[in-house]
Each structure stands twice: as structure tokens, then as C-alpha cells.
Design an enzyme around this catalytic site. Structure first.
Site, PDB file in Angstrom:
ATOM      1  N   LYS A  95     -11.572   9.548  -1.389  1.00 32.17           N
ATOM      2  CA  LYS A  95     -11.201   8.159  -1.133  1.00 32.17           C
ATOM      3  C   LYS A  95     -10.861   8.070   0.346  1.00 32.17           C
ATOM      4  O   LYS A  95      -9.922   8.703   0.817  1.00 32.17           O
ATOM      5  CB  LYS A  95      -9.995   7.730  -1.965  1.00 32.17           C
ATOM      6  CG  LYS A  95      -9.495   6.324  -1.609  1.00 32.17           C
ATOM      7  CD  LYS A  95      -8.232   5.936  -2.367  1.00 32.17           C
ATOM      8  CE  LYS A  95      -7.734   4.556  -1.921  1.00 32.17           C
ATOM      9  NZ  LYS A  95      -6.490   4.149  -2.628  1.00 32.17           N
ATOM     10  N   THR A 135      -0.990   5.313  -3.724  1.00 29.58           N
ATOM     11  CA  THR A 135      -0.156   4.559  -2.782  1.00 29.58           C
ATOM     12  C   THR A 135       0.392   3.279  -3.409  1.00 29.58           C
ATOM     13  O   THR A 135       1.573   2.954  -3.254  1.00 29.58           O
ATOM     14  CB  THR A 135      -0.956   4.204  -1.517  1.00 29.58           C
ATOM     15  OG1 THR A 135      -1.451   5.412  -0.930  1.00 29.58           O
ATOM     16  CG2 THR A 135      -0.088   3.477  -0.500  1.00 29.58           C
ATOM     17  N   SER A 136      -0.459   2.555  -4.136  1.00 20.37           N
ATOM     18  CA  SER A 136      -0.034   1.297  -4.754  1.00 20.37           C
ATOM     19  C   SER A 136       1.011   1.514  -5.843  1.00 20.37           C
ATOM     20  O   SER A 136       1.716   0.580  -6.221  1.00 20.37           O
ATOM     21  CB  SER A 136      -1.234   0.557  -5.348  1.00 20.37           C
ATOM     22  OG  SER A 136      -2.169   0.228  -4.340  1.00 20.37           O
ATOM     23  N   ILE A 177     -11.452   2.173  -4.513  1.00 20.31           N
ATOM     24  CA  ILE A 177     -10.134   2.305  -5.151  1.00 20.31           C
ATOM     25  C   ILE A 177      -9.253   1.337  -4.377  1.00 20.31           C
ATOM     26  O   ILE A 177      -8.635   1.681  -3.382  1.00 20.31           O
ATOM     27  CB  ILE A 177      -9.621   3.759  -5.106  1.00 20.31           C
ATOM     28  CG1 ILE A 177     -10.663   4.709  -5.706  1.00 20.31           C
ATOM     29  CG2 ILE A 177      -8.298   3.883  -5.870  1.00 20.31           C
ATOM     30  CD1 ILE A 177     -10.308   6.192  -5.633  1.00 20.31           C
ATOM     31  N   TYR A 219       3.693  13.066   6.367  1.00 12.89           N
ATOM     32  CA  TYR A 219       4.868  13.425   7.177  1.00 12.89           C
ATOM     33  C   TYR A 219       4.755  14.805   7.816  1.00 12.89           C
ATOM     34  O   TYR A 219       5.072  14.983   8.985  1.00 12.89           O
ATOM     35  CB  TYR A 219       6.181  13.335   6.369  1.00 12.89           C
ATOM     36  CG  TYR A 219       7.407  13.601   7.218  1.00 12.89           C
ATOM     37  CD1 TYR A 219       7.902  12.613   8.072  1.00 12.89           C
ATOM     38  CD2 TYR A 219       8.044  14.829   7.203  1.00 12.89           C
ATOM     39  CE1 TYR A 219       9.004  12.852   8.875  1.00 12.89           C
ATOM     40  CE2 TYR A 219       9.137  15.075   8.008  1.00 12.89           C
ATOM     41  CZ  TYR A 219       9.625  14.090   8.840  1.00 12.89           C
ATOM     42  OH  TYR A 219      10.695  14.333   9.642  1.00 12.89           O
ATOM     43  N   TYR A 244      -7.887  12.318  -1.012  1.00 16.71           N
ATOM     44  CA  TYR A 244      -7.478  10.973  -0.596  1.00 16.71           C
ATOM     45  C   TYR A 244      -7.052  11.034   0.865  1.00 16.71           C
ATOM     46  O   TYR A 244      -6.004  11.583   1.190  1.00 16.71           O
ATOM     47  CB  TYR A 244      -6.339  10.505  -1.504  1.00 16.71           C
ATOM     48  CG  TYR A 244      -5.767   9.139  -1.227  1.00 16.71           C
ATOM     49  CD1 TYR A 244      -6.354   8.228  -0.351  1.00 16.71           C
ATOM     50  CD2 TYR A 244      -4.604   8.739  -1.877  1.00 16.71           C
ATOM     51  CE1 TYR A 244      -5.813   6.979  -0.127  1.00 16.71           C
ATOM     52  CE2 TYR A 244      -4.052   7.485  -1.674  1.00 16.71           C
ATOM     53  CZ  TYR A 244      -4.661   6.612  -0.796  1.00 16.71           C
ATOM     54  OH  TYR A 244      -4.105   5.367  -0.574  1.00 16.71           O
ATOM     55  N   ARG A 273      -1.176   6.288   6.882  1.00 11.46           N
ATOM     56  CA  ARG A 273       0.093   6.538   6.200  1.00 11.46           C
ATOM     57  C   ARG A 273       0.472   8.010   6.167  1.00 11.46           C
ATOM     58  O   ARG A 273       1.618   8.339   5.855  1.00 11.46           O
ATOM     59  CB  ARG A 273       0.060   5.951   4.784  1.00 11.46           C
ATOM     60  CG  ARG A 273      -0.033   4.432   4.812  1.00 11.46           C
ATOM     61  CD  ARG A 273       0.064   3.792   3.448  1.00 11.46           C
ATOM     62  NE  ARG A 273       1.420   3.732   2.949  1.00 11.46           N
ATOM     63  CZ  ARG A 273       1.888   2.740   2.187  1.00 11.46           C
ATOM     64  NH1 ARG A 273       1.128   1.713   1.869  1.00 11.46           N
ATOM     65  NH2 ARG A 273       3.124   2.762   1.738  1.00 11.46           N
TER      66      ARG A 273
END
Length: 310
Positions: free
Chosen positions: A172, A54-55, A214, A117, A143, A148
Site C-alpha cells: 500500500k 491508520t484510519s 485502501i 518514529y 504499508y 506519517r
């Protein structure tokens, strides 16, 4: 593939840094800055490196760019610490392709996000992950980030995956439901690797048997985040607690806007990168940038000196 138990041992107790993707002002990837970021992270004590999570703004990168970032990262790491690239996507075939690429270039494991999505149901999620896991001889860390992806991977689904796919070794959890994350270890077994993706839960997750974090904050304060894990691993509970609370103001401000915009703004203020994001993302509003600067200043010269000296 390296023995799964050996991989698990290497990444247990770890501060895994989900490194941001630096861009030039033009929007092209700044590969030199990426290499410098990774080198700084390792020299600052981070235990493992991830990219294109994501980052790393993966949804703003082309598939080819994601491969280029992974290839650049593993060369920069040069075997110094484990490498766990993010290979998940909303597209199943792309996830398969990127996970196989991670295996081909020598990653230690792949971090595979719940498809966003699409909002697949639990049986669809099971089939997605099982197909990916069965397709590659590489450890997989799921993850789960429902805030999100708009769907939560249920504990029972994860437990079934862990039982049927030997190379699904952990998760995660960017999940604020602390009851949920407790039940992960109850249902999946205490040997299952549970990483926190929620900054304020990084220390509490260790206390219930978690394997580390993380954390986006490690982009900005890698030494502090790594030291918190080191203190816990060494049994210095008070030191770990002190670092947990010391990091809270930074954790809070780095999520005043959508990640990774605040982290990039902070890294720009520390002179590490150009804080450019790709559209549709943009820099944080001025008032948030002012808050970030104020929090960085509250740490005195500590963070600035750490950024300058590595």
C-alpha cells in the site's frame, strides 16, 4: 495458508476499506458499532476489509485491544470478503505478535506499516520485514506512508523483499511521488499488488496496473469507491473517470485535518457512529466540520440515503 496466487486473485482490483475504530464517548471501543460498520461496508459493495490501519487509530489502542478489534472484525465479516488487518507497529516484537495473531484467527493477509518514529535505515527495514515475513505463513502487504512514518521505503528495498520473501505480495503506497509508485511495478514485477493509499491517486494507480486502493474515503462513501473499481475492472473507463472526479470534493475535505478525524466527523453526521477519537487526537475544528457538512450536503441525499438504507 491458502495458495498465495489464490489470495492475490481475490484481492486484485479491490476497494479495501480501512475501517475506523468507533469509540463510545467514554473512549472505550464500541464493538457493536464496529460490527455494524463492517456489515454496512460489505452490503455497500466493498471488496475487502481492513482494521487497525491508520484510519483505525492503532497507536491509540493497546495490543490487547488491537487483537480484540481483529477478532471482532473477522467474526463480523464471516467469510463474505477477504480480511487484511493492520498488524504493524513501531515495536518489532509487537508487530511479530500481531501478525501471528492475524494468521491464527484466519486473516487472508496482513497489512504491515513501515515502523514510525524510529526512522530505521533501509537495511534495518529489510531485516524487519524479512523477519516478520519469515515468521508466519501468511501473505504480507507492506504499508509505506512516509508522511506519517518519517521514512520512505525505497523501491530497491521493496524489490529485494519481494524477491526474497515469497509471501510479501504487495504494498500500500501512501506516497504522493507518482514516479516512485510507477517504479514499484517496474522493479517488483507487474504481478506485485500495488494499492493506492492516496485518494486522488486511486484511479491513476489503476491505470498503471495497480491492484486497487485502501482508501479512508471508502469509510464514508463505500458504494462510490467500490463502483469506481468495478467500472475499471469491467473496462468502463469513462464511468471510472466520472466517479474519480465525483469523489474529489469528498476526498479533499476528508483530509482537511488529520485522518481519521474528518472521516469520523462525516460518519457522525451520517448517523453511523459517535465521532469520538482518543487523545491525543480530537475532532476537527468547527470550520472544518462546517466544510465537511457542506460537502456531504453537495451530494444531495445520495450519501445519507446510502448510509440509512444499509
Amino acid at each position: 495458508m491458502e495458495n498465495i496466487d489464490a489470495v492475490k486473485q481475490r484481492i486484485r482490483g479491490a476497494s479495501v476499506v480501512p475501517v475506523i475504530t468507533p469509540f463510545h464517548e467514554s473512549g472505550s471501543i464500541d464493538f457493536d458499532a464496529l460490527k455494524n460498520m463492517i456489515d454496512w461496508q460489505i452490503k455497500s459493495g466493498s471488496h475487502a476489509i481492513s482494521v487497525t490501519g491508520t484510519s483505525g487509530e492503532p497507536s491509540s489502542l493497546t495490543t490487547e485491544e488491537r487483537v480484540q478489534v481483529m477478532e471482532t472484525a473477522i467474526k463480523a465479516i464471516d467469510g463474505r470478503v477477504p480480511f487484511l488487518p493492520g498488524t504493524g507497529s513501531t515495536n518489532h516484537d509487537e508487530t511479530m505478535y500481531l501478525t501471528k495473531k492475524a494468521y491464527e484467527i484466519g486473516a487472508d493477509a496482513a497489512l504491515v506499516i513501515v515502523p514510525y518514529y524510529n526512522k530505521p535505515n533501509q537495511e534495518a527495514l529489510f531485516k524487519h520485514y524479512k523477519t516478520v515475513a519469515d515468521s508466519v505463513d501468511l501473505p504480507i502487504i507492506v504499508y509505506n506512508i512516509p508522511g506519517r512514518t518519517a521514512v520512505n521505503l525505497h523501491v530497491d528495498t521493496l524489490a529485494k523483499l519481494s524477491q526474497e520473501c515469497p509471501n510479501i505480495i504487495g504494498v500500500k503506497e501512501s506516497n504522493k511521488d507518482f514516479e516512485h509508485v510507477n517504479r514499484v511495478l517496474l522493479k517488483c514485477g507487474r504481478d506485485f499488488l500495488l494499492y493506492s493509499g492516496i485518494e486522488l491517486l486511486c484511479y491513476p494507480m489503476l491505470a498503471i496496473g495497480g491492484a486497487g486502493s485502501i482508501s479512508a474515503t471508502a469509510n464514508v462513501a463505500p458504494t462510490k469507491v467500490a463502483e469506481m473499481h468495478n467500472a475499471w475492472n469491467e473496462g468502463d473507463i469513462k464511468r471510472a473517470q466520472d466517479l474519480h472526479y465525483d469523489l474529489m470534493p469528498l476526498n479533499d475535505v476528508l483530509f482537511k485535518d488529520t485522518n481519521p478525524a474528518p472521516a469520523k466527523a462525516a460518519l457522525g453526521m451520517l448517523g453511523k457512529i459517535n465521532p469520538t477519537l482518543r487523545m491525543p487526537m480530537d475532532v476537527p475544528p468547527k470550520e472544518v466540520q462546517d466544510e465537511i457538512k457542506s460537502v456531504l450536503d453537495s451530494y444531495g441525499s445520495e450519501l445519507k440515503d446510502a448510509a440509512a438504507n444499509k
